[in-house]
Design a protein around this motif. Structure first.
Motif, mmCIF file in Angstrom:
data_model
loop_
_atom_site.group_PDB
_atom_site.id
_atom_site.type_symbol
_atom_site.label_atom_id
_atom_site.label_comp_id
_atom_site.label_asym_id
_atom_site.label_seq_id
_atom_site.Cartn_x
_atom_site.Cartn_y
_atom_site.Cartn_z
ATOM 1 N N UNK A 103 -2.838 3.549 -2.940
ATOM 2 C CA UNK A 103 -3.434 2.327 -3.487
ATOM 3 C C UNK A 103 -2.490 1.168 -3.253
ATOM 4 N N UNK A 104 -3.056 -0.027 -3.380
ATOM 5 C CA UNK A 104 -2.219 -1.211 -3.364
ATOM 6 C C UNK A 104 -1.547 -1.321 -4.722
ATOM 7 N N UNK A 151 0.875 -1.152 0.000
ATOM 8 C CA UNK A 151 0.000 0.000 0.000
ATOM 9 C C UNK A 151 0.917 1.208 0.000
ATOM 10 N N UNK A 152 0.810 2.033 -1.033
ATOM 11 C CA UNK A 152 1.753 3.148 -1.140
ATOM 12 C C UNK A 152 1.118 4.322 -1.860
ATOM 13 N N UNK A 153 1.782 5.453 -1.755
ATOM 14 C CA UNK A 153 1.443 6.609 -2.564
ATOM 15 C C UNK A 153 2.615 6.834 -3.505
ATOM 16 N N UNK A 191 5.744 3.896 1.166
ATOM 17 C CA UNK A 191 4.928 2.804 1.697
ATOM 18 C C UNK A 191 4.119 3.319 2.882
ATOM 19 N N UNK A 192 2.853 2.965 2.882
ATOM 20 C CA UNK A 192 1.960 3.326 3.989
ATOM 21 C C UNK A 192 1.773 2.083 4.833
ATOM 22 N N UNK A 202 4.793 -4.878 -7.411
ATOM 23 C CA UNK A 202 6.082 -4.453 -7.959
ATOM 24 C C UNK A 202 6.010 -4.222 -9.470
ATOM 25 N N UNK A 203 5.208 -5.042 -10.179
ATOM 26 C CA UNK A 203 5.057 -4.863 -11.628
ATOM 27 C C UNK A 203 4.358 -3.542 -11.965
ATOM 28 N N UNK A 204 3.363 -3.147 -11.158
ATOM 29 C CA UNK A 204 2.696 -1.848 -11.362
ATOM 30 C C UNK A 204 3.716 -0.713 -11.272
ATOM 31 N N UNK A 205 4.509 -0.756 -10.207
ATOM 32 C CA UNK A 205 5.486 0.306 -9.985
ATOM 33 C C UNK A 205 6.542 0.325 -11.087
ATOM 34 N N UNK A 206 6.981 -0.845 -11.502
ATOM 35 C CA UNK A 206 7.976 -0.927 -12.574
ATOM 36 C C UNK A 206 7.434 -0.343 -13.869
ATOM 37 N N UNK A 207 6.193 -0.692 -14.221
ATOM 38 C CA UNK A 207 5.584 -0.161 -15.442
ATOM 39 C C UNK A 207 5.484 1.364 -15.376
#
Length: 126
Positions: free
Chosen positions: A97-98, A79-81, A118-119, A101-106
């Motif tokens: 949002x949750x 869960x991060x901003x 990270x929250x 790692x693939x979301x963040x990489x993209x």
């Protein structure tokens, strides 16, 4: 900007005079320097150590993770901003949002992300 550039900017015109006495987090060892000669607002951070007020939180980047390589990403979903620096000191912060790692990489590969925070969700006490 890099961490070192932020530290240099905090000291401004005094940087060349004090750089030998400033550590990697911007703390000035005043054992070797007369603090009254520097017209910058400081916090006392220990015996003989001062930190410009503008650098408060620099040790951990105010809990933001700067993405510098693929190794900067978490291994598990979090869960991060998110944050992206646009130009100079302007930035845009996303909603929490949750993210996998693939979301963040993209997002990083598409230049939509430069940092994340990270929250940690803590349960209520009562």
């Amino acid at each position: 900007m890099t961490k070192r550039e932020i530290i240099q900017a905090a000291y401004g015109d005094y940087w060349e005079k004090v750089k030998t006495y400033v550590d990697e987090n911007g703390h000035l060892d005043v054992h070797w320097w007369t603090i009254n000669e520097i017209n910058i607002p400081f916090y006392r951070t220990g015996f003989g150590s001062r930190l410009p007020k503008s650098l408060l939180g620099i040790e951990n980047n105010n809990d933001w993770v700067k993405i510098e390589s693929i190794d900067s990403f978490p291994k598990d979903p979090v869960l991060c901003i998110t944050c992206i620096f646009l130009e100079g000191t302007s930035y845009k912060i996303g909603s929490s949002r949750n993210r996998t790692p693939d979301d963040l990489l993209r997002m990083w590969q598409n230049a939509e992300l430069t940092h994340y925070k990270i929250i940690e969700s803590k349960p209520p006490i009562y």
